[in-house]
Design a protein around this motif. Structure first.
Motif, PDB file in Angstrom:
ATOM      1  N   GLU A  74      -6.954  12.242   3.502  1.00 24.48           N
ATOM      2  CA  GLU A  74      -7.233  11.586   2.231  1.00 24.48           C
ATOM      3  C   GLU A  74      -7.143  10.072   2.322  1.00 24.48           C
ATOM      4  OE1 GLU A  74      -2.989  13.332   2.078  1.00 24.48           O
ATOM      5  OE2 GLU A  74      -5.013  13.962   2.682  1.00 24.48           O
ATOM      6  N   LEU A  75      -6.412   9.568   3.319  1.00 23.42           N
ATOM      7  CA  LEU A  75      -6.360   8.115   3.506  1.00 23.42           C
ATOM      8  C   LEU A  75      -7.717   7.577   3.922  1.00 23.42           C
ATOM      9  CD1 LEU A  75      -2.916   7.691   5.330  1.00 23.42           C
ATOM     10  CD2 LEU A  75      -3.439   7.377   2.902  1.00 23.42           C
ATOM     11  N   TYR A  76      -8.388   8.283   4.810  1.00 19.70           N
ATOM     12  CA  TYR A  76      -9.729   7.858   5.227  1.00 19.70           C
ATOM     13  C   TYR A  76     -10.723   7.974   4.071  1.00 19.70           C
ATOM     14  CZ  TYR A  76      -7.896   8.118   9.989  1.00 19.70           C
ATOM     15  OH  TYR A  76      -7.163   7.931  11.129  1.00 19.70           O
ATOM     16  N   GLU A  77     -10.578   9.028   3.281  1.00 21.14           N
ATOM     17  CA  GLU A  77     -11.488   9.201   2.149  1.00 21.14           C
ATOM     18  C   GLU A  77     -11.315   8.078   1.136  1.00 21.14           C
ATOM     19  OE1 GLU A  77     -10.578  13.033   0.659  1.00 21.14           O
ATOM     20  OE2 GLU A  77     -11.334  14.115   2.424  1.00 21.14           O
ATOM     21  N   ALA A  78     -10.076   7.722   0.860  1.00 20.29           N
ATOM     22  CA  ALA A  78      -9.826   6.627  -0.078  1.00 20.29           C
ATOM     23  C   ALA A  78     -10.339   5.304   0.471  1.00 20.29           C
ATOM     24  CB  ALA A  78      -8.336   6.537  -0.384  1.00 20.29           C
ATOM     25  N   ALA A  79     -10.155   5.097   1.773  1.00 20.81           N
ATOM     26  CA  ALA A  79     -10.625   3.847   2.375  1.00 20.81           C
ATOM     27  C   ALA A  79     -12.143   3.760   2.355  1.00 20.81           C
ATOM     28  CB  ALA A  79     -10.105   3.736   3.801  1.00 20.81           C
ATOM     29  N   SER A  80     -12.820   4.862   2.618  1.00 19.15           N
ATOM     30  CA  SER A  80     -14.284   4.847   2.597  1.00 19.15           C
ATOM     31  C   SER A  80     -14.810   4.585   1.193  1.00 19.15           C
ATOM     32  CB  SER A  80     -14.828   6.168   3.138  1.00 19.15           C
ATOM     33  OG  SER A  80     -14.406   7.257   2.323  1.00 19.15           O
ATOM     34  N   LEU A  81     -14.114   5.123   0.179  1.00 20.54           N
ATOM     35  CA  LEU A  81     -14.524   4.844  -1.202  1.00 20.54           C
ATOM     36  C   LEU A  81     -14.351   3.369  -1.544  1.00 20.54           C
ATOM     37  CD1 LEU A  81     -13.042   7.945  -3.076  1.00 20.54           C
ATOM     38  CD2 LEU A  81     -15.447   7.490  -2.531  1.00 20.54           C
ATOM     39  N   ASP A  82     -13.380   2.723  -0.914  1.00 21.67           N
ATOM     40  CA  ASP A  82     -13.174   1.288  -1.136  1.00 21.67           C
ATOM     41  C   ASP A  82     -14.100   0.431  -0.293  1.00 21.67           C
ATOM     42  OD1 ASP A  82     -11.237   1.779  -2.985  1.00 21.67           O
ATOM     43  OD2 ASP A  82      -9.576   1.622  -1.558  1.00 21.67           O
ATOM     44  N   GLY A  83     -14.945   1.063   0.515  1.00 18.24           N
ATOM     45  CA  GLY A  83     -15.916   0.311   1.307  1.00 18.24           C
ATOM     46  C   GLY A  83     -15.456  -0.059   2.703  1.00 18.24           C
ATOM     47  N   ALA A  84     -14.342   0.488   3.174  1.00 11.88           N
ATOM     48  CA  ALA A  84     -13.853   0.175   4.520  1.00 11.88           C
ATOM     49  C   ALA A  84     -14.673   0.920   5.568  1.00 11.88           C
ATOM     50  CB  ALA A  84     -12.381   0.541   4.645  1.00 11.88           C
ATOM     51  N   GLY A  85     -15.098   0.208   6.606  1.00 10.83           N
ATOM     52  CA  GLY A  85     -15.854   0.826   7.689  1.00 10.83           C
ATOM     53  C   GLY A  85     -14.950   1.496   8.703  1.00 10.83           C
ATOM     54  N   ARG A  86     -15.569   2.035   9.755  1.00 12.23           N
ATOM     55  CA  ARG A  86     -14.801   2.756  10.784  1.00 12.23           C
ATOM     56  C   ARG A  86     -13.787   1.843  11.483  1.00 12.23           C
ATOM     57  NH1 ARG A  86     -17.147   7.592  12.556  1.00 12.23           N
ATOM     58  NH2 ARG A  86     -17.876   8.695  10.697  1.00 12.23           N
ATOM     59  N   VAL A  87     -14.211   0.622  11.796  1.00 14.91           N
ATOM     60  CA  VAL A  87     -13.310  -0.299  12.507  1.00 14.91           C
ATOM     61  C   VAL A  87     -12.124  -0.664  11.623  1.00 14.91           C
ATOM     62  CG1 VAL A  87     -13.118  -2.556  13.613  1.00 14.91           C
ATOM     63  CG2 VAL A  87     -15.195  -1.196  13.922  1.00 14.91           C
ATOM     64  N   ARG A  88     -12.410  -0.970  10.369  1.00 11.49           N
ATOM     65  CA  ARG A  88     -11.318  -1.323   9.453  1.00 11.49           C
ATOM     66  C   ARG A  88     -10.381  -0.137   9.239  1.00 11.49           C
ATOM     67  NH1 ARG A  88     -10.548  -5.086   5.326  1.00 11.49           N
ATOM     68  NH2 ARG A  88      -8.374  -4.918   4.684  1.00 11.49           N
ATOM     69  N   GLN A  89     -10.932   1.065   9.121  1.00 12.93           N
ATOM     70  CA  GLN A  89     -10.093   2.248   8.974  1.00 12.93           C
ATOM     71  C   GLN A  89      -9.204   2.464  10.195  1.00 12.93           C
ATOM     72  OE1 GLN A  89     -12.316   5.752   7.890  1.00 12.93           O
ATOM     73  NE2 GLN A  89     -13.565   4.644   6.389  1.00 12.93           N
ATOM     74  N   PHE A  90      -9.763   2.180  11.368  1.00 12.86           N
ATOM     75  CA  PHE A  90      -8.975   2.388  12.589  1.00 12.86           C
ATOM     76  C   PHE A  90      -7.759   1.465  12.615  1.00 12.86           C
ATOM     77  CE2 PHE A  90      -8.069   1.144  17.002  1.00 12.86           C
ATOM     78  CZ  PHE A  90      -7.716   2.372  17.526  1.00 12.86           C
ATOM     79  N   PHE A  91      -7.966   0.169  12.330  1.00 13.53           N
ATOM     80  CA  PHE A  91      -6.865  -0.781  12.435  1.00 13.53           C
ATOM     81  C   PHE A  91      -5.950  -0.768  11.209  1.00 13.53           C
ATOM     82  CE2 PHE A  91      -9.866  -2.639  15.511  1.00 13.53           C
ATOM     83  CZ  PHE A  91      -9.016  -2.829  16.587  1.00 13.53           C
ATOM     84  N   SER A  92      -6.452  -0.329  10.065  1.00 14.16           N
ATOM     85  CA  SER A  92      -5.635  -0.339   8.858  1.00 14.16           C
ATOM     86  C   SER A  92      -4.965   1.001   8.570  1.00 14.16           C
ATOM     87  CB  SER A  92      -6.492  -0.745   7.642  1.00 14.16           C
ATOM     88  OG  SER A  92      -7.011  -2.048   7.807  1.00 14.16           O
ATOM     89  N   ILE A  93      -5.520   2.087   9.116  1.00 13.53           N
ATOM     90  CA  ILE A  93      -4.951   3.412   8.839  1.00 13.53           C
ATOM     91  C   ILE A  93      -4.495   4.090  10.123  1.00 13.53           C
ATOM     92  CG2 ILE A  93      -5.427   5.703   7.922  1.00 13.53           C
ATOM     93  CD1 ILE A  93      -7.447   4.438   6.029  1.00 13.53           C
ATOM     94  N   THR A  94      -5.409   4.226  11.087  1.00 20.09           N
ATOM     95  CA  THR A  94      -5.084   5.007  12.286  1.00 20.09           C
ATOM     96  C   THR A  94      -3.948   4.384  13.080  1.00 20.09           C
ATOM     97  OG1 THR A  94      -7.402   5.712  12.410  1.00 20.09           O
ATOM     98  CG2 THR A  94      -6.032   6.017  14.369  1.00 20.09           C
ATOM     99  N   VAL A  95      -4.086   3.101  13.386  1.00 23.23           N
ATOM    100  CA  VAL A  95      -3.065   2.449  14.223  1.00 23.23           C
ATOM    101  C   VAL A  95      -1.692   2.460  13.564  1.00 23.23           C
ATOM    102  CG1 VAL A  95      -2.373   0.272  15.283  1.00 23.23           C
ATOM    103  CG2 VAL A  95      -4.733   1.058  15.502  1.00 23.23           C
ATOM    104  N   PRO A  96      -1.558   2.088  12.270  1.00 18.86           N
ATOM    105  CA  PRO A  96      -0.219   2.170  11.671  1.00 18.86           C
ATOM    106  C   PRO A  96       0.340   3.586  11.614  1.00 18.86           C
ATOM    107  CG  PRO A  96      -1.656   0.768  10.355  1.00 18.86           C
ATOM    108  CD  PRO A  96      -2.528   1.440  11.350  1.00 18.86           C
ATOM    109  N   MET A  97      -0.520   4.582  11.338  1.00 23.31           N
ATOM    110  CA  MET A  97      -0.025   5.939  11.194  1.00 23.31           C
ATOM    111  C   MET A  97       0.398   6.566  12.517  1.00 23.31           C
ATOM    112  SD  MET A  97       0.099   6.549   8.011  1.00 23.31           S
ATOM    113  CE  MET A  97       0.435   8.295   8.049  1.00 23.31           C
ATOM    114  N   ILE A  98      -0.171   6.106  13.629  1.00 20.14           N
ATOM    115  CA  ILE A  98       0.211   6.651  14.939  1.00 20.14           C
ATOM    116  C   ILE A  98       1.012   5.631  15.737  1.00 20.14           C
ATOM    117  CG2 ILE A  98      -1.855   8.105  14.968  1.00 20.14           C
ATOM    118  CD1 ILE A  98      -2.967   6.264  17.162  1.00 20.14           C
ATOM    119  N   SER A  99       1.532   4.607  15.070  1.00 19.49           N
ATOM    120  CA  SER A  99       2.268   3.555  15.792  1.00 19.49           C
ATOM    121  C   SER A  99       3.501   4.107  16.502  1.00 19.49           C
ATOM    122  CB  SER A  99       2.664   2.442  14.825  1.00 19.49           C
ATOM    123  OG  SER A  99       3.432   2.964  13.756  1.00 19.49           O
TER     124      SER A  99
END
Length: 330
Positions: free
Chosen positions: A216-241
């Motif tokens: 749901e984090l990716y879904e919310a980010a995509s609705l806000d207009g975040a692309g794949r790169v932004r999702q990776f650094f703003s969601i993926t990297v912090p969540m798997i840090s």
């Protein structure tokens, strides 16, 4: 008023004015503590073989090496002569100790980030592979199961400067490949390439971490207009840090103890023809212990490496407080 209070607080089957003692009904806390004690005993019994093995073969060996690091102990004579801190002083006088340590640190700085990047790229690909994910996970993990000797034999052929497949592939696109195993500049990169062959262990860790990132984090980010790169650094990297931190620590410790790759590629024939840029700390320690049979000096080298790894790990742990995010953090 006192009688009314006694009536209100009374319970059926219990004399008025008397309060229950903690743990009296069915002796609940006592039974729970007894069960926890039995579970703890059972757990220690299950891990007792590991505890005995650790105490005898790891902790005991470490303490023994610490003792003989303060002595001149040679296997040929089987005698130990106390020498105080002479072995440790010799560490800083021997240019090959500092040279091999510099080679090892340079290799660690080069190899660890590349291993993390390659492992992350493979994990991201597998996370999007769909039904074929099981097949590709097996294929990507197979190199990890290959024995180190077999891997070294393959890379001796691949990295051959004249007939190796890597240089022939570079020649196709117009690049003149280097002498990987001879040129001192390319010796450490060649060992890094061989190390990347077994990066699938880290890949599996990242793949498991990616599977736990909420969709749901990716879904919310995509609705806000975040692309794949932004999702990776703003969601993926912090969540798997947390997994990134664990992999960084483990890979750094492994890189500082590198031995197999360098020894099999350059030092297995017991000659001095190998370039000094391939002399890593673990290789030189092995030479002092099992070729020169100077176990006192080799033990001092081992403890110096232990202190260096401990300090680097403590720095990493301290820095993790700023960069590592856990889901329970607020």
């Amino acid at each position: 008023m006192t009688n009314a209070h006694a009536v209100d607080t009374a319970r059926p089957g219990r004399p008025p004015g008397r309060r229950p003692r903690a743990g009296t009904p069915e002796t609940g806390p006592t039974r729970a503590s007894s069960m926890r004690r039995r579970e703890a005993i059972a757990g220690y019994l299950f891990i007792s073989p590991w505890i005995v093995g650790f105490c005898v073969f790891t902790l005991g060996a470490m303490l023994y090496s610490l003792v003989i690091s303060f002595s001149d102990y040679r296997l040929a004579t089987d005698t130990a002569t106390p020498v105080g801190f002479d072995n440790y002083a010799e560490l800083f006088r021997d240019p090959r100790v500092m040279g091999s340590l510099g080679n090892t640190l340079f290799y660690a700085v080069l190899a660890v980030p590349l291993e993390i990047v390659v492992a992350m790229a493979l994990a991201l690909l597998l996370a999007r592979s769909g039904r074929a994910g099981g097949f590709f996970r097996t294929v990507f993990y197979l190199p990890k199961m290959t024995p180190a000797v077999a891997t070294a034999a393959v890379f001796l052929l691949l990295l051959n400067g004249n007939t190796g497949a890597i240089n022939e592939g570079l020649a196709v696109i117009g690049i003149d490949g280097p002498q990987w195993l001879i040129d001192p500049t390319w010796v450490k990169p060649s060992i890094v390439i061989m190390t990347l062959w077994g990066v699938s262990g880290t890949m599996v860790i990242f793949l498991a971490a990616l599977a736990n990132v909420p969709r749901e984090l990716y879904e919310a980010a995509s609705l806000d207009g975040a692309g794949r790169v932004r999702q990776f650094f703003s969601i993926t990297v912090p969540m798997i840090s947390g997994s990134l931190f664990f992999a960084t620590v483990v890979l750094t410790i492994a890189a500082l103890q590198v031995f197999d790759q360098a020894y099999l590629l350059f030092w297995r024939d017991q000659t001095n023809a190998s370039p000094e840029s391939s002399l890593f700390y673990g290789v030189y320690l092995f030479q002092q212990a099992f070729r020169q049979f100077d176990f006192g000096f080799a033990s001092a080298m081992a403890w110096l490496l232990f202190v260096i790894i401990l300090l680097i790990t403590l720095v990493q742990v301290r820095l993790s407080n700023r960069f590592v995010y856990y889901e329970g953090d607020r």
